[in-house]
Design a protein around this motif. Sequence first.
Motif, PDB file in Angstrom:
ATOM      1  N   CYS A   1       0.830  -0.968  -0.019  1.00 13.99           N
ATOM      2  CA  CYS A   1      -0.179  -0.016   0.014  1.00 13.99           C
ATOM      3  C   CYS A   1       0.910   1.343  -0.054  1.00 13.99           C
ATOM      4  O   CYS A   1       1.863   1.252   0.508  1.00 13.99           O
ATOM      5  CB  CYS A   1      -0.906  -0.097   1.242  1.00 13.99           C
ATOM      6  SG  CYS A   1      -1.785  -1.398   1.397  1.00 13.99           S
TER       7      CYS A   1
ATOM      8  N   HIS B   1      -1.044  -0.050  10.386  1.00 21.35           N
ATOM      9  CA  HIS B   1      -1.686  -0.189   8.888  1.00 21.35           C
ATOM     10  C   HIS B   1      -1.231  -1.747   8.800  1.00 21.35           C
ATOM     11  O   HIS B   1      -1.904  -2.625   8.235  1.00 21.35           O
ATOM     12  CB  HIS B   1      -1.152   0.584   7.746  1.00 21.35           C
ATOM     13  CG  HIS B   1      -1.189   0.103   6.417  1.00 21.35           C
ATOM     14  ND1 HIS B   1      -2.617  -0.020   5.787  1.00 21.35           N
ATOM     15  CD2 HIS B   1      -0.510  -0.453   5.867  1.00 21.35           C
ATOM     16  CE1 HIS B   1      -2.341  -0.531   4.599  1.00 21.35           C
ATOM     17  NE2 HIS B   1      -1.104  -0.862   4.488  1.00 21.35           N
TER      18      HIS B   1
ATOM     19  N   CYS C   1      -3.067  -5.092   7.248  1.00 17.79           N
ATOM     20  CA  CYS C   1      -2.814  -5.482   5.741  1.00 17.79           C
ATOM     21  C   CYS C   1      -1.770  -6.618   5.576  1.00 17.79           C
ATOM     22  O   CYS C   1      -0.602  -6.601   6.319  1.00 17.79           O
ATOM     23  CB  CYS C   1      -2.146  -4.316   4.925  1.00 17.79           C
ATOM     24  SG  CYS C   1      -1.810  -4.686   3.311  1.00 17.79           S
TER      25      CYS C   1
END
Lengths: 193, 189
Positions: free
Chosen positions: A4, A30, A34
């Motif tokens: 990302c 994050h 993820c």
Amino acid sequence: MKKCNIYLNFVNSDNFDDSDNQAFKDVLAHSEQCTDCSFDRKIRENMLCQLANTPEPNYPTNLHEIAFNDAIDKKTESKIDTDWLSNLIIGSLKPIEIGVSFACIIMFVFLFQINHSSDNSLVVSENNQPTGLQKMKILEANENISEDGLQKVSSEEVKEFLAKLEEFQRLHPESKTSVERNRPIIRLVGDKR
Amino acid sequence: MNKQEETKELLEIIKNGDKNSFDKLVSLHEKDVYRVCHRFFNNEEDALDATQEVFIKVYRYLDKFEERSSFTTWLYRIAANTCLTIAENKKKEKEGLLQTMISWWNSFYQPTPEEIVLDGENRVINHKIVTDNIAKIPEIYRIPLILKDMEGMSLDKISEVLDVPLGTVKSRLNRGRAMLHDKIVARGN
């Protein structure tokens, strides 16, 4: 593996060591959600961990000998060289160097003066004037030629000879068919049969 | 007495004319220099050559060392520059015709089954993969990586050792890590 932007931006920034950085905390948060980014982060962490825990190399037993003794020896050798030995060699070689270079230039100029295409190396090329010694030798050679007893032929005699040759060819037309066989044989004065 | 104090004392003795103390100074730092060189080249021969070259330079220029930075910073700077110079020279040698032919010949080489098995085992030994791949990173990125991630040096000190701004050290380190990461990932695939 897909990563990302939030993760990529952080990885490509130069603030990676600042763990108090808010961006770092955001990336941590994050990557916990993820899978791809989490996987990549783990590889990076593992890599840094491996780097930090890289075992020491096997130190060679002669390390000190090489690092100290040889270093001192080489330093001393080079010092001696630069101090007097190399100066002496360089000093004595310089006049020889200049002499050899000068001799090469003279030889080069001399070789260029000589006409190599002629059998007689004493004949000088058109552009260059012969030196005194060369002139003498050329004159001497010319004198030798005149003393060999060659006969001088006048233009009338040449015309007469050509007329006779023509008459002969008219009387013997078969001689024209075989050029090879009837080619006149040229014999010089000194030639033997 | 710690290493830093001992070094300082030895430097004073050497500067006062006792060149024999250089032996002790070498003993004190030779392993550090060799370790950095070995991590840079990943082979003993080049690491030894570089170590020797470093101490020749130290011996030659010790009189000119003005202690504006610490001795270790100065020593690491010499080591880094020496490694870069040797690597540069080796690269030039490799560009020779003979080396090109050798590389061309080696391109036909096929690993034996034993080597394939050993290679597979190497994948498990992670630190070996890491050190092998470090040697493949361009020198300019390799040095900050070794000093920071393997030697544990601070970014400020690396900036001082390499004589480049802090920002440059950070970007080179980041680039080096990225390259190493890519190589490790590519190898794993």
